[in-house]
Design a protein around this motif. Structure first.
Motif, PDB file in Angstrom:
ATOM      1  N   ASP A 118       0.830  -1.195   0.000  1.00  0.00           N
ATOM      2  CA  ASP A 118       0.000   0.000   0.000  1.00  0.00           C
ATOM      3  C   ASP A 118       0.871   1.253   0.000  1.00  0.00           C
ATOM      4  O   ASP A 118       1.881   1.321   0.713  1.00  0.00           O
ATOM      5  CB  ASP A 118      -0.909   0.008   1.233  1.00  0.00           C
ATOM      6  CG  ASP A 118      -2.076   0.954   1.054  1.00  0.00           C
ATOM      7  OD1 ASP A 118      -3.136   0.496   0.587  1.00  0.00           O
ATOM      8  OD2 ASP A 118      -1.917   2.156   1.365  1.00  0.00           O
ATOM      9  N   PRO A 119       0.522   2.240  -0.772  1.00  0.00           N
ATOM     10  CA  PRO A 119       1.324   3.467  -0.848  1.00  0.00           C
ATOM     11  C   PRO A 119       1.391   4.240   0.465  1.00  0.00           C
ATOM     12  O   PRO A 119       2.243   5.117   0.621  1.00  0.00           O
ATOM     13  CB  PRO A 119       0.623   4.285  -1.937  1.00  0.00           C
ATOM     14  CG  PRO A 119      -0.729   3.695  -2.082  1.00  0.00           C
ATOM     15  CD  PRO A 119      -0.596   2.261  -1.744  1.00  0.00           C
ATOM     16  N   THR A 133     -10.075   2.256  -1.679  1.00  0.00           N
ATOM     17  CA  THR A 133     -10.249   3.705  -1.679  1.00  0.00           C
ATOM     18  C   THR A 133      -9.446   4.276  -0.510  1.00  0.00           C
ATOM     19  O   THR A 133      -9.076   3.548   0.420  1.00  0.00           O
ATOM     20  CB  THR A 133     -11.732   4.112  -1.536  1.00  0.00           C
ATOM     21  OG1 THR A 133     -12.258   3.533  -0.329  1.00  0.00           O
ATOM     22  CG2 THR A 133     -12.544   3.636  -2.727  1.00  0.00           C
ATOM     23  N   GLN A 134      -9.177   5.558  -0.552  1.00  0.00           N
ATOM     24  CA  GLN A 134      -8.413   6.203   0.508  1.00  0.00           C
ATOM     25  C   GLN A 134      -8.946   7.596   0.743  1.00  0.00           C
ATOM     26  O   GLN A 134      -9.316   8.297  -0.212  1.00  0.00           O
ATOM     27  CB  GLN A 134      -6.923   6.279   0.124  1.00  0.00           C
ATOM     28  CG  GLN A 134      -6.045   7.003   1.131  1.00  0.00           C
ATOM     29  CD  GLN A 134      -4.587   7.073   0.687  1.00  0.00           C
ATOM     30  OE1 GLN A 134      -4.092   6.204  -0.031  1.00  0.00           O
ATOM     31  NE2 GLN A 134      -3.891   8.128   1.116  1.00  0.00           N
ATOM     32  N   ARG A 135      -9.010   8.001   1.993  1.00  0.00           N
ATOM     33  CA  ARG A 135      -9.354   9.375   2.330  1.00  0.00           C
ATOM     34  C   ARG A 135      -8.475   9.818   3.487  1.00  0.00           C
ATOM     35  O   ARG A 135      -7.907   8.985   4.211  1.00  0.00           O
ATOM     36  CB  ARG A 135     -10.829   9.507   2.693  1.00  0.00           C
ATOM     37  CG  ARG A 135     -11.232   8.745   3.912  1.00  0.00           C
ATOM     38  CD  ARG A 135     -12.708   8.973   4.238  1.00  0.00           C
ATOM     39  NE  ARG A 135     -13.115   8.230   5.413  1.00  0.00           N
ATOM     40  CZ  ARG A 135     -12.860   8.604   6.661  1.00  0.00           C
ATOM     41  NH1 ARG A 135     -12.174   9.714   6.892  1.00  0.00           N
ATOM     42  NH2 ARG A 135     -13.274   7.880   7.678  1.00  0.00           N
ATOM     43  N   GLN A 136      -8.347  11.052   3.670  1.00  0.00           N
ATOM     44  CA  GLN A 136      -7.499  11.599   4.718  1.00  0.00           C
ATOM     45  C   GLN A 136      -8.303  11.805   5.992  1.00  0.00           C
ATOM     46  O   GLN A 136      -9.296  12.544   6.012  1.00  0.00           O
ATOM     47  CB  GLN A 136      -6.888  12.932   4.277  1.00  0.00           C
ATOM     48  CG  GLN A 136      -5.938  13.544   5.296  1.00  0.00           C
ATOM     49  CD  GLN A 136      -4.739  12.642   5.602  1.00  0.00           C
ATOM     50  OE1 GLN A 136      -4.164  12.033   4.690  1.00  0.00           O
ATOM     51  NE2 GLN A 136      -4.366  12.561   6.867  1.00  0.00           N
ATOM     52  N   GLY A 137      -7.904  11.125   7.070  1.00  0.00           N
ATOM     53  CA  GLY A 137      -8.505  11.380   8.368  1.00  0.00           C
ATOM     54  C   GLY A 137      -7.864  12.592   9.003  1.00  0.00           C
ATOM     55  O   GLY A 137      -7.036  13.292   8.397  1.00  0.00           O
ATOM     56  N   ALA A 138      -8.222  12.869  10.229  1.00  0.00           N
ATOM     57  CA  ALA A 138      -7.695  14.046  10.907  1.00  0.00           C
ATOM     58  C   ALA A 138      -6.187  13.950  11.098  1.00  0.00           C
ATOM     59  O   ALA A 138      -5.484  14.963  11.034  1.00  0.00           O
ATOM     60  CB  ALA A 138      -8.394  14.220  12.254  1.00  0.00           C
ATOM     61  N   LYS A 139      -5.659  12.727  11.321  1.00  0.00           N
ATOM     62  CA  LYS A 139      -4.229  12.579  11.592  1.00  0.00           C
ATOM     63  C   LYS A 139      -3.515  11.607  10.666  1.00  0.00           C
ATOM     64  O   LYS A 139      -2.291  11.607  10.604  1.00  0.00           O
ATOM     65  CB  LYS A 139      -4.027  12.112  13.038  1.00  0.00           C
ATOM     66  CG  LYS A 139      -4.517  13.107  14.076  1.00  0.00           C
ATOM     67  CD  LYS A 139      -4.275  12.601  15.491  1.00  0.00           C
ATOM     68  CE  LYS A 139      -4.766  13.593  16.527  1.00  0.00           C
ATOM     69  NZ  LYS A 139      -4.536  13.105  17.913  1.00  0.00           N
ATOM     70  N   PRO A 141      -4.034   8.797   6.893  1.00  0.00           N
ATOM     71  CA  PRO A 141      -4.907   8.289   5.838  1.00  0.00           C
ATOM     72  C   PRO A 141      -5.679   7.055   6.317  1.00  0.00           C
ATOM     73  O   PRO A 141      -5.151   6.232   7.069  1.00  0.00           O
ATOM     74  CB  PRO A 141      -3.933   7.928   4.707  1.00  0.00           C
ATOM     75  CG  PRO A 141      -2.666   8.644   5.021  1.00  0.00           C
ATOM     76  CD  PRO A 141      -2.597   8.746   6.506  1.00  0.00           C
ATOM     77  N   VAL A 142      -6.917   6.947   5.875  1.00  0.00           N
ATOM     78  CA  VAL A 142      -7.755   5.777   6.157  1.00  0.00           C
ATOM     79  C   VAL A 142      -7.936   5.019   4.845  1.00  0.00           C
ATOM     80  O   VAL A 142      -8.508   5.556   3.891  1.00  0.00           O
ATOM     81  CB  VAL A 142      -9.131   6.196   6.728  1.00  0.00           C
ATOM     82  CG1 VAL A 142      -9.990   4.960   6.988  1.00  0.00           C
ATOM     83  CG2 VAL A 142      -8.950   7.006   7.999  1.00  0.00           C
ATOM     84  N   VAL A 143      -7.405   3.782   4.789  1.00  0.00           N
ATOM     85  CA  VAL A 143      -7.489   2.957   3.579  1.00  0.00           C
ATOM     86  C   VAL A 143      -8.631   1.966   3.754  1.00  0.00           C
ATOM     87  O   VAL A 143      -8.739   1.295   4.792  1.00  0.00           O
ATOM     88  CB  VAL A 143      -6.170   2.219   3.326  1.00  0.00           C
ATOM     89  CG1 VAL A 143      -6.299   1.275   2.128  1.00  0.00           C
ATOM     90  CG2 VAL A 143      -5.041   3.222   3.098  1.00  0.00           C
ATOM     91  N   PHE A 252       0.666  -8.362   7.833  1.00  0.00           N
ATOM     92  CA  PHE A 252       0.945  -6.929   7.932  1.00  0.00           C
ATOM     93  C   PHE A 252       2.415  -6.663   8.228  1.00  0.00           C
ATOM     94  O   PHE A 252       3.006  -7.242   9.151  1.00  0.00           O
ATOM     95  CB  PHE A 252       0.083  -6.307   9.028  1.00  0.00           C
ATOM     96  CG  PHE A 252       0.103  -4.804   9.049  1.00  0.00           C
ATOM     97  CD1 PHE A 252      -0.830  -4.088   8.331  1.00  0.00           C
ATOM     98  CD2 PHE A 252       1.082  -4.122   9.760  1.00  0.00           C
ATOM     99  CE1 PHE A 252      -0.815  -2.703   8.330  1.00  0.00           C
ATOM    100  CE2 PHE A 252       1.098  -2.740   9.770  1.00  0.00           C
ATOM    101  CZ  PHE A 252       0.155  -2.023   9.047  1.00  0.00           C
ATOM    102  N   CYS A 253       3.022  -5.778   7.450  1.00  0.00           N
ATOM    103  CA  CYS A 253       4.419  -5.401   7.671  1.00  0.00           C
ATOM    104  C   CYS A 253       4.630  -3.963   7.237  1.00  0.00           C
ATOM    105  O   CYS A 253       4.436  -3.633   6.062  1.00  0.00           O
ATOM    106  CB  CYS A 253       5.354  -6.333   6.915  1.00  0.00           C
ATOM    107  SG  CYS A 253       7.103  -6.060   7.267  1.00  0.00           S
ATOM    108  N   PRO A 254       5.025  -3.092   8.156  1.00  0.00           N
ATOM    109  CA  PRO A 254       5.312  -1.702   7.764  1.00  0.00           C
ATOM    110  C   PRO A 254       6.531  -1.634   6.857  1.00  0.00           C
ATOM    111  O   PRO A 254       7.440  -2.486   6.928  1.00  0.00           O
ATOM    112  CB  PRO A 254       5.586  -1.011   9.107  1.00  0.00           C
ATOM    113  CG  PRO A 254       5.031  -1.922  10.141  1.00  0.00           C
ATOM    114  CD  PRO A 254       5.165  -3.297   9.590  1.00  0.00           C
ATOM    115  N   ALA A 255       6.584  -0.660   6.011  1.00  0.00           N
ATOM    116  CA  ALA A 255       7.711  -0.472   5.111  1.00  0.00           C
ATOM    117  C   ALA A 255       9.000  -0.303   5.925  1.00  0.00           C
ATOM    118  O   ALA A 255       9.046   0.455   6.886  1.00  0.00           O
ATOM    119  CB  ALA A 255       7.482   0.744   4.227  1.00  0.00           C
ATOM    120  N   GLY A 256      10.050  -1.045   5.541  1.00  0.00           N
ATOM    121  CA  GLY A 256      11.332  -0.944   6.217  1.00  0.00           C
ATOM    122  C   GLY A 256      11.486  -1.811   7.441  1.00  0.00           C
ATOM    123  O   GLY A 256      12.586  -1.932   7.983  1.00  0.00           O
TER     124      GLY A 256
END
Length: 260
Positions: A118-119, A133-139, A141-143, A252-256
């Motif tokens: 995921d980007p 889909t993606q939208r920006q939450g308050a703090k 992004p919500v995918v 699940f694995c965060p980038a890096g």
């Protein structure tokens, strides 16, 4: 709290939200002392028995061969026992439904899932055919991944509280947007672990009817906190609603991060 669904009020913050005995035999000889008459010639003595030849000792190579056979047989027996022990240890698994923590990021996706990078900064498995889909939450992004028929949903977003339990409590009980305020809200199950917290609940959606939601918040491999939420119709088998969540958490694995 990421305030991941403060927007989109049409869905509300709840969407998506196993010796035989041997016999000893003995013989007894009976002897008599009767003296024969004198006219009777004594019988010729029986020839002395010829002793049986002593068998030659087995060649050294034969003894070595037998020892080799015995050693191999013993190794097979011991090996089988050790293998059984390994199976017993590795086959002992827990049966608790809740999946915790960081995921491995190394196993291949199941046939009905695909692995996505995921980007927004992580890798995970999602159902094939679901739309992102993606939208920006308050703090953050919500995918969101939606099923083709629009009845099931998987959401992923990062949270900023100090612990998964704190984040989940805030999401449930905040007086402004907590999903405990939703119509028909009812807790089905709660569970926590050292680095995760999970809440399963149901509520009544105005357009979709009764909904089941599983909200799982956890510490990822890089130490950051994430939420993964799976939801679907209340009429579905609960295992079906949970399946995308289990796949996402296990991969699940965060980038890096080193998730192997």
């Amino acid at each position: 709290m990421s305030d991941w669904d403060r927007y989109g009020a049409e869905r509300g913050p709840s969407e998506e939200r196993g010796q035989a005995p041997w016999s000893a035999w003995s013989t007894a000889e009976t002897q008599t002392s009767l003296t024969p008459p004198p006219w009777v010639s004594p019988p010729a003595p029986f020839p002395a028995p010829v002793p049986a030849p002593t068998p030659a000792p087995a060649p050294a190579s034969g003894r070595r061969a037998w020892r080799l056979v015995l050693a191999v047989a013993l190794a097979v027996v011991l090996g089988a026992g050790a293998g059984g022990g390994v199976w017993y240890v590795t086959h002992d698994r827990g049966t608790h439904d809740h999946v915790s923590a960081t995921g491995s990021g190394s196993a291949a996706a199941a046939p009905s899932y695909r692995t996505v990078q995921d980007p927004t900064g992580y890798t995970l498995d999602v159902p094939k055919g679901w739309t992102r889909t993606q939208r920006q939450g308050a703090k953050a992004p919500v995918v969101t991944y939606d099923s083709p028929d629009g009845t099931r949903r998987l959401q992923i977003f990062r949270v900023s509280e100090n612990s998964p339990a704190e984040s989940l409590d805030l999401a449930e009980n905040d007086p402004g947007y907590g999903f405990a305020r939703q119509p028909g809200y009812q807790v089905i199950d709660r569970a926590t672990g050292p680095s995760w917290a999970e809440l399963t609940y149901r509520y009544d959606d105005q357009g979709k009817g009764g909904r089941r939601v599983i909200d799982h918040r956890f510490e990822a491999g890089d130490g950051s906190l994430y939420a993964v939420r799976s939801s679907g119709p209340e009429s579905l088998d609960p295992a079906v609603v949970r399946a995308p969540l289990t796949a996402a958490l296990g991969s699940f694995c965060p980038a890096g991060a080193n998730c192997r």
